[in-house]
Write a protein that holds these residues in place. Structure first.
Motif, short mmCIF file in Angstrom:
data_model
loop_
_atom_site.label_atom_id
_atom_site.label_comp_id
_atom_site.label_asym_id
_atom_site.label_seq_id
_atom_site.Cartn_x
_atom_site.Cartn_y
_atom_site.Cartn_z
N ASP A 1 0.87 -1.31 0.03
CA ASP A 1 -0.05 -0.03 -0.10
C ASP A 1 0.84 1.37 0.05
N ASP A 2 0.28 2.47 -0.60
CA ASP A 2 1.00 3.63 -0.53
C ASP A 2 2.43 3.62 -0.94
N PHE A 3 2.47 2.83 -2.25
CA PHE A 3 3.92 2.55 -2.67
C PHE A 3 4.42 4.07 -3.05
N ILE B 1 -0.09 2.29 -5.97
CA ILE B 1 0.50 3.48 -6.28
C ILE B 1 -0.09 4.71 -5.24
N ASP B 2 0.95 5.24 -4.47
CA ASP B 2 0.18 6.13 -3.77
C ASP B 2 -0.36 7.51 -4.41
N ARG B 3 -1.43 7.92 -3.70
CA ARG B 3 -2.36 8.99 -4.07
C ARG B 3 -1.65 10.31 -4.28
N ALA C 1 -3.84 2.29 -8.83
CA ALA C 1 -3.71 3.60 -8.58
C ALA C 1 -4.78 4.16 -7.83
N GLU C 2 -4.36 4.78 -6.73
CA GLU C 2 -5.50 5.14 -5.56
C GLU C 2 -5.38 6.68 -5.62
N GLY C 3 -6.70 7.05 -5.32
CA GLY C 3 -6.92 8.40 -4.98
C GLY C 3 -7.05 9.31 -6.13
MG MG Z 1 -2.75 6.07 2.16
#
Ligand code: MG
Ligand code: C2E
Ligand code: MG
Ligand code: MG
Length: 281
Positions: free
Chosen positions: A176-178, A198-200, A232-234
């Motif tokens: 998480d949050d790479f 991949i972090d936001r 891909a997050e966020g």
């Molecule tokens: Mg996070």
């Protein structure tokens, strides 16, 4: 203030610091028994497959509605739960509840659960996992555990052993949050993750930093080479989504596509084919 206290130089605290310590103390004591009082609940945020537009998985996000403090952010209370040791009990509850909800979803949909560093390295994890799966009947292959990279560096051998044990149970692992920690790309080859998130911050940076696209592309390509999927997050804007499509990452998650929602809302969403298609078309 130091003078008023009569302790001269020994009193360093600013009033604002006192308040923070006082709040931490109050939250710690109220978090005890929060499960029993029914104050904790799970939100779920869908993760969409970029190729099929279908919901691939839903991430479990813990919520605390406290009668004293209102709705407290997990960014605030998870660290408190970790410091007080409560995270072991809370984490076990989250796992079991997440599995219980996911069991009733279509079996193509996975469930992701965030694991705190303490949980990952706790010797009881395998049993907690097994109990959650046995009690709910969820197929282990539908569960993913998300861990942040910071934990891995603290104790590489122990982290490696814990991740391998999880994988041996057929449960998936996600980094998480790479990109927010100190790990290098080469370091990825060391750990047996199936998915890399991949972090936001990299997604946000797409808006005004062209280099961010190159970084994301490099990460997606490397992950693919190593046999890992990428999320891909966020994602908050259509422009970000358009750019991410070009990277051919596996999946996308963010407020643009779906916000975290209650268990009943996610069950309704999963029962209806249309919304998951509409979100990405
Ligand atoms: Mg996070
Ligand atoms: P995370 O695992 O990286 O989760 C993603 C966070 O980003 C969530 O915040 C989610 O609501 C938020 N988010 C999702 N899409 C967007 C977006 O498009 N824009 C923005 N600005 N934010 C978005 P949340 O729910 O407040 O959780 C914060 C963190 O707390 C999580 O980060 C995770 O590290 C931790 N956490 C949450 N639930 C649990 C849990 O059950 N156990 C543990 N150990 N940690 C948890
Ligand atoms: Mg997460
Ligand atoms: Mg994350």
């Amino acid at each position: 203030r130091a003078k008023e206290s009569g302790r001269g130089a020994f009193c360093f605290y600013e009033p604002v610091m006192d308040e923070k310590i006082e709040r931490t103390r109050a939250l710690t004591s109220d978090l005890h028994g929060a499960i029993a009082r029914g104050e904790l609940w799970l939100a779920f945020q869908p993760i969409f497959d970029l190729a099929t537009h279908r919901i691939l998985s839903c991430e479990t996000l813990l919520r605390w509605d406290s009668p004293c403090h209102g709705s407290v952010s997990p960014a605030e209370f998870i660290p408190i739960a970790e410091q007080s040791g409560l995270i072991v009990e809370i984490g076990a509850w989250v796992l079991r509840e997440a599995c219980r909800h996911a069991r009733d979803w279509p079996d193509t949909v996975r469930v992701a659960v965030n694991l705190s560093p303490i949980q990952l390295l706790s010797p009881g994890l395998a049993k907690v996992l097994k109990d959650a799966l046995d009690a709910t009947g969820l197929a282990p292959g539908r569960l993913d555990l998300e861990v942040t990279e910071s934990v891995l560096l603290d104790d590489i051998d122990a982290s490696l052993a814990a991740l391998s044990a999880i994988n041996r149970m057929a449960v998936g692992t996600t980094l998480d949050d790479f990109g927010t920690g100190y790990s290098s790309l080469g370091y990825l080859t060391k750990f047996p993750f199936q998915t890399l998130k991949i972090d936001r911050s990299f997604i946000t940076a797409l808006d005004d930093n062209p280099a961010s696209m190159a970084i994301i592309q490099t990460v997606v390509d490397l992950a693919a080479t190593l046999g890992m999927q990428t999320v891909a997050e966020g994602i908050e804007t259509q422009t970000q989504l358009t750019q991410l499509r070009r990277t051919r990452c596996t999946a996308v998650q963010g407020f643009l596509l779906a916000r975290p929602m209650s268990a009943s809302q996610v069950a309704n969403l999963l029962a209806d084919e249309t919304p998951r298609m509409r979100a990405l078309s």
